[in-house]
Write a protein that holds these residues in place. Sequence first.
Motif, short mmCIF file in Angstrom:
data_model
loop_
_atom_site.label_atom_id
_atom_site.label_comp_id
_atom_site.label_asym_id
_atom_site.label_seq_id
_atom_site.Cartn_x
_atom_site.Cartn_y
_atom_site.Cartn_z
N PHE A 89 0.84 -1.19 0.00
CA PHE A 89 0.00 0.00 0.00
C PHE A 89 0.88 1.25 0.00
CE2 PHE A 89 -2.41 -3.36 2.14
CZ PHE A 89 -3.58 -3.36 1.39
N GLN A 90 0.54 2.19 -0.88
CA GLN A 90 1.32 3.41 -0.97
C GLN A 90 1.14 4.30 0.26
OE1 GLN A 90 3.62 3.88 -3.73
NE2 GLN A 90 3.02 1.72 -3.46
N ASP A 91 0.07 4.12 0.97
CA ASP A 91 -0.13 4.78 2.25
C ASP A 91 -0.01 3.69 3.32
OD1 ASP A 91 -0.88 6.18 4.48
OD2 ASP A 91 -2.68 7.06 3.60
N SER A 92 1.03 3.76 4.13
CA SER A 92 1.26 2.72 5.14
C SER A 92 0.13 2.66 6.15
CB SER A 92 2.59 2.96 5.85
OG SER A 92 2.59 4.24 6.50
N ASP A 93 -0.61 3.78 6.32
CA ASP A 93 -1.74 3.76 7.24
C ASP A 93 -2.85 2.83 6.75
OD1 ASP A 93 -0.46 5.54 8.88
OD2 ASP A 93 -1.47 7.31 8.09
N GLU A 94 -2.98 2.67 5.42
CA GLU A 94 -4.00 1.76 4.90
C GLU A 94 -3.67 0.32 5.26
OE1 GLU A 94 -6.28 0.63 0.69
OE2 GLU A 94 -4.61 2.05 0.69
N SER A 95 -2.40 -0.04 5.16
CA SER A 95 -1.98 -1.38 5.55
C SER A 95 -2.27 -1.61 7.04
CB SER A 95 -0.49 -1.56 5.27
OG SER A 95 -0.05 -2.82 5.70
N ALA A 96 -1.96 -0.61 7.86
CA ALA A 96 -2.23 -0.72 9.30
C ALA A 96 -3.72 -0.79 9.58
CB ALA A 96 -1.60 0.47 10.03
N HIS A 97 -4.53 -0.11 8.75
CA HIS A 97 -5.97 -0.08 8.96
C HIS A 97 -6.58 -1.47 8.86
CE1 HIS A 97 -10.20 0.93 8.58
NE2 HIS A 97 -10.24 0.36 7.39
N TYR A 98 -6.20 -2.24 7.84
CA TYR A 98 -6.77 -3.58 7.68
C TYR A 98 -6.27 -4.53 8.78
CZ TYR A 98 -8.01 -1.70 3.13
OH TYR A 98 -8.52 -0.91 2.13
N GLU A 99 -5.04 -4.34 9.21
CA GLU A 99 -4.55 -5.15 10.32
C GLU A 99 -5.28 -4.79 11.62
OE1 GLU A 99 -0.46 -5.86 12.84
OE2 GLU A 99 -0.30 -5.39 10.70
N PHE A 100 -5.59 -3.51 11.79
CA PHE A 100 -6.30 -3.07 13.00
C PHE A 100 -7.71 -3.64 13.04
CE2 PHE A 100 -9.13 0.01 15.12
CZ PHE A 100 -8.59 -0.04 16.40
N ILE A 101 -8.35 -3.77 11.87
CA ILE A 101 -9.69 -4.37 11.84
C ILE A 101 -9.65 -5.78 12.40
CG2 ILE A 101 -11.50 -5.22 10.29
CD1 ILE A 101 -11.00 -2.82 8.52
N CYS A 102 -8.63 -6.54 12.00
CA CYS A 102 -8.48 -7.90 12.53
C CYS A 102 -8.23 -7.88 14.03
CB CYS A 102 -7.35 -8.62 11.81
SG CYS A 102 -7.61 -8.86 10.03
N LYS A 103 -7.33 -7.02 14.46
CA LYS A 103 -6.99 -6.94 15.88
C LYS A 103 -8.19 -6.52 16.71
CE LYS A 103 -3.62 -4.81 19.01
NZ LYS A 103 -2.47 -3.87 19.09
N GLN A 104 -9.00 -5.59 16.16
CA GLN A 104 -10.17 -5.10 16.88
C GLN A 104 -11.20 -6.20 17.10
OE1 GLN A 104 -12.44 -2.05 14.81
NE2 GLN A 104 -12.66 -0.87 16.69
N ASN A 105 -11.22 -7.20 16.21
CA ASN A 105 -12.17 -8.30 16.33
C ASN A 105 -11.53 -9.54 16.96
OD1 ASN A 105 -14.87 -7.64 14.68
ND2 ASN A 105 -13.15 -6.63 13.67
N GLY A 106 -10.42 -9.34 17.63
CA GLY A 106 -9.80 -10.43 18.38
C GLY A 106 -8.99 -11.39 17.55
N ILE A 107 -8.54 -10.98 16.39
CA ILE A 107 -7.76 -11.86 15.50
C ILE A 107 -6.36 -11.28 15.35
CG2 ILE A 107 -7.59 -12.80 13.17
CD1 ILE A 107 -10.63 -12.74 13.06
N GLN A 108 -5.36 -12.10 15.58
CA GLN A 108 -3.97 -11.68 15.53
C GLN A 108 -3.38 -11.96 14.15
OE1 GLN A 108 -2.24 -10.12 17.91
NE2 GLN A 108 -0.36 -10.03 16.68
N VAL A 109 -2.70 -10.96 13.57
CA VAL A 109 -2.02 -11.12 12.28
C VAL A 109 -0.56 -11.41 12.54
CG1 VAL A 109 -1.43 -10.03 10.09
CG2 VAL A 109 -3.65 -9.57 11.13
#
Length: 539
Positions: A89-109
């Motif tokens: 992702f050209q914006d590193s925040d977008e990559s972090a955003h999708y990982e945060f969605i997983c983390k927010q729902n109790g799933i570890q990447v």
Amino acid sequence: MRSRALRAAQYVRMSTELQRYSIENQAAAIAAYARQKNLTIVRTYRDEGRSGLTIKGRPGLADLIDDVENDCADFGHVLVYDVSRWGRFQDSDESAHYEFICKQNGIQVAYCAEQFDNDGSLLSSIVKNIKRVMAAEYSRELSVKVHTGQCRVASLGYRVGGPLGYGLRRVMVDEKEIPKGQLAKGQRKSLQTDRVRLEHGSLKESAVVKWIFNQFVVERKSYSEIRRELNDAQIANHNGRPWTDGMIPTILANENYVGNIVYNRTSRRLGQRLIKNPAHAWIRGAAAIDPIVDPDTFAKAQKLLAERRVEIPEEEMLTRLRIILRRRGKLNSRIINSTLGLNHVSSYVKHFGSLRKAYALIGYTSSRDCDWIDTKKRWASELTDHAARLAGLLKAHLSFDVQMAHGGIGIDVEGRRKVTFLVARQLTKRAPDHATQWKVYRRNIEEGLLAVLRLDKCNSTIQDYLLLPSQLKAGRYVWLSDVSLSRHQATRYRTLEELGAAITARLAGPNRAATTKQGPRNKRERSHRTRTKNVRVRR
């Protein structure tokens, strides 16, 4: 069954860059990591041949995020080979955003091939963000190198990307210019030393190209007249379909027909918006192919094209539209495109956003029902929601692999399309003695079931549901009424729950409605056959 904490899903992605990033290599490394951590891989999300610049066009990652957000994930971990496979992702925040969605729902990447544990510590957070920036920078540097190389290859007269024009073919040649065969649509060369050159198609196609230039330059015919004569003569375009007005100027402006290769007229860097480059930035490879059209004829065609393209201020465009409205009493696309002095409909859409917005600026209201255009996004979202709810129901009751299909309105079971959701609008204009009818755009669907949402007379709420087979008669649209349901082999349901139960029953086992094969007749049945009196036949 193991708890969710010991269950994992793997996400694998491969573009076209390096063999070490192949799906098999990623899966092997992820499997080794899972054994080490005592995890069981229960689901796989994959994107093959997909760029990692955005989530668009990556159904595997989109399905993963969708399952996590809709609480359909039966796993507690997502295993990825490394940070770059998650995305560049050209914006590193977008990559972090999708990982945060997983983390927010109790799933570890977890990134299996990285030298850090994604445990949220200070060191891992710093290294992970550096890796994200490095993955994005790699794409930027590679884009510059590839573009520079393609410009050089085009300047030597070789074909680089882009759709082919009518009457042209792609031929693959080796480093000694020896032909290795034609490339069909969608095929690519495999070796870096190979190149692609253009060559003429059939003599009939070359004659058609010459005829188009002659009709435009000598006979001074319009795009519509040329298009109409081609279609009347049943001459298909290079895609095997009828010609359109927009294809004619594309043929007339194509320098391939005078032997030139032109590259870099437009560019789209790193998945961004397509832009038109100035003429001085174009790359030309001269004498790359024998000319089909005489250079003088081509030059005259370019002069006529330039004269036809006259930049008119927006206020002048609206003034001319008002004049035609006063003369004709109404406006539509056919009137606008066939009237001399008016811009094409596409030009009004480009300048004002839509034809209706241009109408509003001159105080005109079209008699056409445009409610479907206004509510298109709403019903598209409704279809996606229905498909997601049905997918959750099937996952809960079936042991098959159930996935949301690309586009969000379909469901795939074991990799094959099983259900597609569509909307049927009720026709408001009909004779009083005619039955109520619904119209549905059936798309290009060839397999599975069609789950149709029939709307009420105001086309604002769902009236009921229909389940139809996809093997309907050819055509873009299907007209439905209560009388025609049996003809279409359609079944009606009042609620989504009833529809879901019927679909689950059909997919859970064999189709009970299928006809069973008849066994062989017994001797008693054979004895009742009428015997022939012809001796020769009996023998």
